[in-house]
Design an enzyme around this catalytic site. Sequence first.
Site, mmCIF file in Angstrom:
data_model
loop_
_atom_site.group_PDB
_atom_site.id
_atom_site.type_symbol
_atom_site.label_atom_id
_atom_site.label_comp_id
_atom_site.label_asym_id
_atom_site.label_seq_id
_atom_site.Cartn_x
_atom_site.Cartn_y
_atom_site.Cartn_z
ATOM 1 N N ASP A 74 -36.153 20.487 -4.593
ATOM 2 C CA ASP A 74 -35.805 19.484 -3.588
ATOM 3 C C ASP A 74 -36.052 18.052 -4.053
ATOM 4 O OD1 ASP A 74 -38.585 19.844 -3.586
ATOM 5 O OD2 ASP A 74 -38.618 20.810 -1.634
ATOM 6 N N ASN A 143 -46.589 24.494 7.986
ATOM 7 C CA ASN A 143 -45.727 25.085 9.023
ATOM 8 C C ASN A 143 -44.876 26.231 8.472
ATOM 9 O OD1 ASN A 143 -43.890 23.780 7.411
ATOM 10 N ND2 ASN A 143 -43.143 22.364 8.976
ATOM 11 N N HIS A 145 -42.932 26.088 5.732
ATOM 12 C CA HIS A 145 -41.704 25.738 5.009
ATOM 13 C C HIS A 145 -41.805 26.144 3.542
ATOM 14 C CE1 HIS A 145 -43.232 21.347 4.202
ATOM 15 N NE2 HIS A 145 -43.368 22.041 3.087
HETATM 16 C C1 F6R Z 1 -42.096 20.866 -3.045
HETATM 17 C C2 F6R Z 1 -41.738 21.737 -1.945
HETATM 18 C C3 F6R Z 1 -42.649 21.967 -0.775
HETATM 19 C C4 F6R Z 1 -44.131 22.089 -1.169
HETATM 20 C C5 F6R Z 1 -44.999 22.272 0.075
HETATM 21 C C6 F6R Z 1 -46.470 22.329 -0.265
HETATM 22 O O1 F6R Z 1 -41.089 20.852 -4.023
HETATM 23 O O2 F6R Z 1 -40.693 22.260 -1.953
HETATM 24 O O3 F6R Z 1 -42.254 23.127 -0.094
HETATM 25 O O4 F6R Z 1 -44.281 23.187 -2.023
HETATM 26 O O5 F6R Z 1 -44.771 21.204 0.953
HETATM 27 O O6 F6R Z 1 -46.865 21.112 -0.786
HETATM 28 P P1 F6R Z 1 -48.340 20.875 -1.348
HETATM 29 O O7 F6R Z 1 -48.458 21.713 -2.577
HETATM 30 O O8 F6R Z 1 -48.408 19.409 -1.655
HETATM 31 O O9 F6R Z 1 -49.268 21.308 -0.273
#
Ligand code: F6R
Length: 246
Positions: A74, A143, A145
């Site tokens: 992303d 959440n 995602h």
């Molecule tokens: C990043 C991505 C997100 C992160 C998620 C966790 O490319 O796609 O899904 O993996 O937001 O982020 P952190 O590791 O910063 O807690």
Amino acid sequence: MNGIKYKLKVIECDTYENLSNHAAMMIVQQIAEKPDSVLGLSTGGTPVGMYRELIKLYRSNHVNFGGVRTFNLDEYVGLAPDHPQSYHQYMYHNLYKHVNLPENQRFIPSGEKKSINSEVNHYEKKIIESGGIDLQILGIGENGHIGFNEPFTPFKQTVHTVKLEESTRRANAKYFSSIEEVPERAITMGIETIMRSKKIVLLISGFKKKHAFQKLMSSQISEEFPASILRLHHDVTVIVERDALF
Ligand code: F6R
């Protein structure tokens, strides 16, 4: 997607270093088995240690990125590739500049506003044309995602743009000077794009992810908690740090 539920393979690690090392070794093994592997990569706080390990392993000649292609999950919409908080910059500083991954073999969706609609189709097509992702690294949002597929994103979604949830923008505000600076939209691989990967490795670190880990392990599969779809994939390894365990 087939409706069969698989058991997620869970590897518990005592420390963040162990988690990072384990994830890096899975990538090294993947490249050893298939030197022209297509990797799906993620950003955020969690994989920083994994990239650090990969760089060490590259320097000690344990891995060669020369034939590898990478696709990132992303990018924020509206941040130029040279913006310090863009995922383009993140990848450059955390991996690209340290290893022999050729520039024309690394891909991140462009978040440039003017071409965002064509990028959505272009990026999905490029992944398919590469032969598909052999190993996808994921992190998880509080959440649930994965990528930037926020709750209630249809499971059938391919690459698309999303409006980021307030909680996601808040979680990422630490990298910006204020929450207002965190872009409101992102371009992301869809759930369907992610689920087409041959193998998936999900990294979960830190006490803030306790609830997400718990929900992932409960058997409900629902668009309300995007990561729950991973139970329908036949080859998912969850590497979880002790802090995030129940
Ligand atoms: C990043 C991505 C997100 C992160 C998620 C966790 O490319 O796609 O899904 O993996 O937001 O982020 P952190 O590791 O910063 O807690």
